[in-house]
Design an enzyme around this catalytic site. Structure first.
Site, PDB file in Angstrom:
ATOM      1  N   ASP A   1       8.394   5.056 -20.889  1.00 28.72           N
ATOM      2  CA  ASP A   1       8.675   4.872 -22.311  1.00 28.72           C
ATOM      3  C   ASP A   1      10.137   4.517 -22.542  1.00 28.72           C
ATOM      4  OD1 ASP A   1      10.135   7.335 -22.249  1.00 28.72           O
ATOM      5  OD2 ASP A   1       8.383   8.461 -22.928  1.00 28.72           O
TER       6      ASP A   1
ATOM      7  N   HIS B   1       6.683  17.538 -16.170  1.00 28.61           N
ATOM      8  CA  HIS B   1       7.517  16.542 -16.842  1.00 28.61           C
ATOM      9  C   HIS B   1       8.859  16.405 -16.124  1.00 28.61           C
ATOM     10  CE1 HIS B   1       8.883  13.973 -20.045  1.00 28.61           C
ATOM     11  NE2 HIS B   1       9.877  14.785 -20.340  1.00 28.61           N
TER      12      HIS B   1
ATOM     13  N   HIS C   1       0.832  -1.201   0.000  1.00 26.55           N
ATOM     14  CA  HIS C   1       0.000   0.000   0.000  1.00 26.55           C
ATOM     15  C   HIS C   1       0.872   1.258   0.000  1.00 26.55           C
ATOM     16  CE1 HIS C   1      -3.362   2.491   2.055  1.00 26.55           C
ATOM     17  NE2 HIS C   1      -3.455   2.565   0.749  1.00 26.55           N
TER      18      HIS C   1
ATOM     19  N   TRP D   1       5.262  11.637 -23.494  1.00 26.97           N
ATOM     20  CA  TRP D   1       4.959  11.681 -22.063  1.00 26.97           C
ATOM     21  C   TRP D   1       4.398  10.349 -21.581  1.00 26.97           C
ATOM     22  CZ3 TRP D   1       3.192  15.494 -25.459  1.00 26.97           C
ATOM     23  CH2 TRP D   1       4.009  16.622 -25.516  1.00 26.97           C
ATOM     24  N   GLY D   2       4.915   9.267 -22.116  1.00 27.21           N
ATOM     25  CA  GLY D   2       4.442   7.928 -21.770  1.00 27.21           C
ATOM     26  C   GLY D   2       5.109   7.389 -20.526  1.00 27.21           C
ATOM     27  N   ASN D   3       5.043   8.144 -19.453  1.00 27.58           N
ATOM     28  CA  ASN D   3       5.653   7.769 -18.183  1.00 27.58           C
ATOM     29  C   ASN D   3       4.577   7.890 -17.110  1.00 27.58           C
ATOM     30  OD1 ASN D   3       8.246   7.733 -19.553  1.00 27.58           O
ATOM     31  ND2 ASN D   3       8.044   9.951 -19.546  1.00 27.58           N
TER      32      ASN D   3
END
Length: 151
Positions: free
Chosen positions: A28, A98, A20, A121-123
């Protein structure tokens, strides 16, 4: 042989260590992963595997109570943002810059999973939660107010 789910031994094992509030980052292909991070590199080639496939498989195995993404996702990659909203319905969403995703958020992550994604921005950060009905649904247990809506 494992019947279904995530077959990658390192990723499957890492997911089992999460508790938790732990943070898992799925990133990316170009993400600058810190040297001291627990890095699981799944990247094979451009978009192999892609971000959504990896996020979806992980989501099938984790309770996710929070999703963290760069504010640029909301403004500049709305398709990804819509997909995240659908896939992680019920999770609390937050944004960071970012620069924060590349720095402070990456430093906080317990595990960072690199995909082959060529996605702007594939994070995406996933904050682990608990299965509220299983933890607080027993006889005589009073769930705290902040979990009442999940019962």
């Amino acid at each position: 042989m494992k019947k279904n789910g995530i077959l990658n031994a390192e990723l499957s094992g890492a997911l089992a260590t999460l508790g938790h509030t732990d943070l898992l980052l799925v990133v990316d292909a170009g993400f600058p992963i810190p040297r001291d991070a627990h890095r699981i590199d799944l990247a094979i080639a451009e978009n192999l595997p892609d971000l959504r496939t990896v996020l979806g498989l992980i989501a099938d195995e984790l309770v996710v109570e929070g999703v963290v993404r760069a504010d640029d996702v909301v403004s500049n990659n709305p398709r990804l943002d819509d997909w995240l909203g659908d896939r992680f319905a019920g999770a609390e969403f937050s944004t960071r810059t970012h620069a924060d995703m590349l720095g402070a958020v990456a430093a906080q992550a317990k595990v960072i999973v690199r995909t082959g994604a060529f996605e702007p921005w594939g994070n995406i950060g996933l904050v682990c939660g608990v299965d509220v009905p299983r933890w607080f649904g027993g006889d005589g247990v009073v769930a705290p107010d902040y979990y009442a809506d999940r019962l």
